[in-house]
Enzyme design. Structure first.
Site, PDB file in Angstrom:
ATOM      1  N   ASN A  11       2.848  -4.495   0.691  1.00 58.16           N
ATOM      2  CA  ASN A  11       1.509  -5.033   0.928  1.00 58.16           C
ATOM      3  C   ASN A  11       1.621  -6.548   1.150  1.00 58.16           C
ATOM      4  O   ASN A  11       2.105  -7.269   0.275  1.00 58.16           O
ATOM      5  CB  ASN A  11       0.621  -4.717  -0.286  1.00 58.16           C
ATOM      6  CG  ASN A  11      -0.795  -5.226  -0.117  1.00 58.16           C
ATOM      7  OD1 ASN A  11      -1.001  -6.349   0.335  1.00 58.16           O
ATOM      8  ND2 ASN A  11      -1.779  -4.431  -0.484  1.00 58.16           N
ATOM      9  N   ARG A  49     -10.611  -6.786   3.446  1.00 56.38           N
ATOM     10  CA  ARG A  49     -11.739  -6.785   2.517  1.00 56.38           C
ATOM     11  C   ARG A  49     -13.003  -7.229   3.233  1.00 56.38           C
ATOM     12  O   ARG A  49     -12.953  -7.974   4.209  1.00 56.38           O
ATOM     13  CB  ARG A  49     -11.459  -7.718   1.329  1.00 56.38           C
ATOM     14  CG  ARG A  49     -10.358  -7.236   0.415  1.00 56.38           C
ATOM     15  CD  ARG A  49     -10.243  -8.128  -0.797  1.00 56.38           C
ATOM     16  NE  ARG A  49     -11.312  -7.900  -1.726  1.00 56.38           N
ATOM     17  CZ  ARG A  49     -11.207  -7.171  -2.846  1.00 56.38           C
ATOM     18  NH1 ARG A  49     -10.057  -6.639  -3.192  1.00 56.38           N
ATOM     19  NH2 ARG A  49     -12.241  -7.000  -3.625  1.00 56.38           N
ATOM     20  N   ARG A  53     -11.044 -12.215   2.444  1.00 54.32           N
ATOM     21  CA  ARG A  53     -10.424 -13.295   1.647  1.00 54.32           C
ATOM     22  C   ARG A  53      -8.937 -13.439   1.948  1.00 54.32           C
ATOM     23  O   ARG A  53      -8.361 -14.475   1.691  1.00 54.32           O
ATOM     24  CB  ARG A  53     -10.653 -13.092   0.162  1.00 54.32           C
ATOM     25  CG  ARG A  53      -9.878 -11.948  -0.418  1.00 54.32           C
ATOM     26  CD  ARG A  53     -10.060 -11.882  -1.909  1.00 54.32           C
ATOM     27  NE  ARG A  53     -11.395 -11.447  -2.283  1.00 54.32           N
ATOM     28  CZ  ARG A  53     -11.685 -10.868  -3.438  1.00 54.32           C
ATOM     29  NH1 ARG A  53     -10.729 -10.709  -4.343  1.00 54.32           N
ATOM     30  NH2 ARG A  53     -12.891 -10.464  -3.730  1.00 54.32           N
ATOM     31  N   GLU A  77      -5.841  -0.590   3.976  1.00 55.08           N
ATOM     32  CA  GLU A  77      -6.695  -0.344   2.819  1.00 55.08           C
ATOM     33  C   GLU A  77      -8.091  -0.849   3.156  1.00 55.08           C
ATOM     34  O   GLU A  77      -8.238  -1.946   3.710  1.00 55.08           O
ATOM     35  CB  GLU A  77      -6.175  -1.086   1.594  1.00 55.08           C
ATOM     36  CG  GLU A  77      -4.849  -0.567   1.093  1.00 55.08           C
ATOM     37  CD  GLU A  77      -4.325  -1.378  -0.085  1.00 55.08           C
ATOM     38  OE1 GLU A  77      -3.252  -1.025  -0.564  1.00 55.08           O
ATOM     39  OE2 GLU A  77      -4.981  -2.359  -0.488  1.00 55.08           O
ATOM     40  N   THR A 108      -8.241  -4.881  -6.589  1.00 60.59           N
ATOM     41  CA  THR A 108      -8.883  -3.575  -6.741  1.00 60.59           C
ATOM     42  C   THR A 108      -8.775  -3.092  -8.185  1.00 60.59           C
ATOM     43  O   THR A 108      -7.691  -2.795  -8.671  1.00 60.59           O
ATOM     44  CB  THR A 108      -8.206  -2.548  -5.797  1.00 60.59           C
ATOM     45  OG1 THR A 108      -8.031  -3.169  -4.526  1.00 60.59           O
ATOM     46  CG2 THR A 108      -9.054  -1.314  -5.652  1.00 60.59           C
ATOM     47  N   GLU A 158      -3.442   8.177  -3.809  1.00 54.57           N
ATOM     48  CA  GLU A 158      -2.617   7.118  -4.399  1.00 54.57           C
ATOM     49  C   GLU A 158      -3.149   6.879  -5.799  1.00 54.57           C
ATOM     50  O   GLU A 158      -4.339   6.573  -5.975  1.00 54.57           O
ATOM     51  CB  GLU A 158      -2.685   5.835  -3.559  1.00 54.57           C
ATOM     52  CG  GLU A 158      -1.814   4.726  -4.161  1.00 54.57           C
ATOM     53  CD  GLU A 158      -1.635   3.528  -3.246  1.00 54.57           C
ATOM     54  OE1 GLU A 158      -1.532   3.714  -2.010  1.00 54.57           O
ATOM     55  OE2 GLU A 158      -1.602   2.405  -3.776  1.00 54.57           O
ATOM     56  N   HIS A 201      -0.199  -0.536  -7.431  1.00 55.66           N
ATOM     57  CA  HIS A 201      -0.921  -1.589  -8.147  1.00 55.66           C
ATOM     58  C   HIS A 201      -0.163  -2.075  -9.370  1.00 55.66           C
ATOM     59  O   HIS A 201       0.157  -1.300 -10.261  1.00 55.66           O
ATOM     60  CB  HIS A 201      -2.339  -1.193  -8.564  1.00 55.66           C
ATOM     61  CG  HIS A 201      -3.274  -2.357  -8.509  1.00 55.66           C
ATOM     62  ND1 HIS A 201      -3.305  -3.320  -9.478  1.00 55.66           N
ATOM     63  CD2 HIS A 201      -4.149  -2.740  -7.568  1.00 55.66           C
ATOM     64  CE1 HIS A 201      -4.182  -4.236  -9.140  1.00 55.66           C
ATOM     65  NE2 HIS A 201      -4.709  -3.918  -7.971  1.00 55.66           N
TER      66      HIS A 201
HETATM   67  N1  PXP Z   1      -2.380   0.012  -3.584  1.00 54.03           N
HETATM   68  C1  PXP Z   1      -3.694  -0.282  -3.454  1.00 54.03           C
HETATM   69  C2  PXP Z   1      -4.601   0.831  -3.063  1.00 54.03           C
HETATM   70  C3  PXP Z   1      -4.174  -1.582  -3.643  1.00 54.03           C
HETATM   71  O1  PXP Z   1      -5.492  -1.839  -3.504  1.00 54.03           O
HETATM   72  C4  PXP Z   1      -3.272  -2.604  -3.940  1.00 54.03           C
HETATM   73  C5  PXP Z   1      -3.755  -4.016  -4.088  1.00 54.03           C
HETATM   74  O2  PXP Z   1      -4.294  -4.439  -2.882  1.00 54.03           O
HETATM   75  C6  PXP Z   1      -1.915  -2.263  -4.065  1.00 54.03           C
HETATM   76  C7  PXP Z   1      -1.495  -0.957  -3.909  1.00 54.03           C
HETATM   77  C8  PXP Z   1      -0.875  -3.297  -4.367  1.00 54.03           C
HETATM   78  O3  PXP Z   1      -1.072  -3.847  -5.628  1.00 54.03           O
HETATM   79  P1  PXP Z   1      -0.226  -5.101  -6.068  1.00 54.03           P
HETATM   80  O4  PXP Z   1      -0.577  -6.218  -5.135  1.00 54.03           O
HETATM   81  O5  PXP Z   1      -0.637  -5.328  -7.470  1.00 54.03           O
HETATM   82  O6  PXP Z   1       1.227  -4.718  -5.938  1.00 54.03           O
END
Ligand code: PXP
Length: 252
Positions: A11, A49, A53, A77, A108, A158, A201
């Site tokens: 990401n 988003r 942002r 996303e 999130t 997920e 996440h």
């Molecule tokens: N998966 C989803 C659905 C998310 O919303 C996010 C954060 O944008 C992530 C994974 C990645 O999370 P992190 O940035 O904490 O690794």
């Protein structure tokens, strides 16, 4: 030879966060995506988003072009809004992950209430699915949400791993163990209902192992830690190390 599982979706939102802190074009998240792909990312994930942002609309267009030319899936996303649905329908990313979104949140927080929003989500999921995007739903690993997800056209869930990461940060091993068990059981339940399982996440070098070891998991989506760690060890090394740890956890 097929690459080992789980796949690593990188990401890149927070490359855009740094760019936007000053305005201008540097660092370019699309250049970051290219570097991530060269370092072995199996997919690129980006969250457009409502408040823009981090990622901007033009970033998403350029990301989709890059991913298409590199034959790597772009996972967009997005919140389940008409605006985002229409952008995704034009963009045609390989994957769309529907997430809950609140303006005041920093990231999130919590999973999508698929059970409570079934009627609102179903037409959006169907439209994206019919348009060729593989839809995943970002949910907590609880039975009623998994079962609600299975009643839609989404092919993937997920599971939110944020609570697991927080419990470990707080040195609350008992709570982390309970959450890990729920993720393990949820993964089995989802797979039995025909859903592909991803996790994401809050994952880091320190906590990715037990999550990557869940054998139903096909993909990890990791952003903040990889981009942050890139400051110290470089993006390529951070991605390679995350891949190594995930593969080691899965295969020993
Ligand atoms: N998966 C989803 C659905 C998310 O919303 C996010 C954060 O944008 C992530 C994974 C990645 O999370 P992190 O940035 O904490 O690794």
């Amino acid at each position: 030879m097929r690459k080992p599982l789980p796949r690593l979706g990188v990401n890149i939102d927070h490359i855009a966060t740094v760019r936007n802190a000053r305005g201008g074009e540097h660092p370019d998240p699309v250049a970051g995506a290219w570097a991530a792909i060269q370092a072995g990312a199996d997919g690129i994930t980006a969250h457009l988003r409502e408040d823009r942002r981090h990622m901007r609309d033009d970033d998403m267009v350029r990301l989709q072009q890059l991913c298409e030319s590199e034959n790597i899936p772009l996972n967009m996303e997005m919140a389940a809004t008409e605006e985002m649905r229409d952008i995704a329908l034009r963009l045609k990313p390989k994957a769309v992950c529907i997430v809950p979104e609140r303006r005041e949140e920093r990231t999130t927080e919590g999973g999508l209430d698929v059970a409570g929003q079934h009627n609102r989500l179903v037409p959006i999921i169907s439209a994206l699915n019919d348009n060729g995007s593989r839809v995943s739903l970002f949910i907590e690993a609880v039975a009623h949400q998994i079962e609600a997800a299975a009643k839609t056209e989404a092919k993937v869930v997920e599971f939110h791993t944020g609570a697991y990461a927080h419990a470990l940060d707080d040195n609350n091993q008992d709570k982390a163990d309970d959450i890990l068990r729920a993720l393990q059981e949820g993964a089995k339940h989802a797979k039995a209902l025909g859903l592909e399982v991803h996790f994401g996440h809050g994952l880091t070098f320190d906590n990715v192992g037990p999550i990557a070891a869940i054998e139903e998991g096909m993909e990890l989506n990791i952003g903040h830690f990889i981009i942050g760690e890139a400051i110290f060890m470089g993006l390529e090394s951070a991605i390679k190390e995350m891949h190594r740890l995930a593969t080691q956890a899965r295969y020993g």
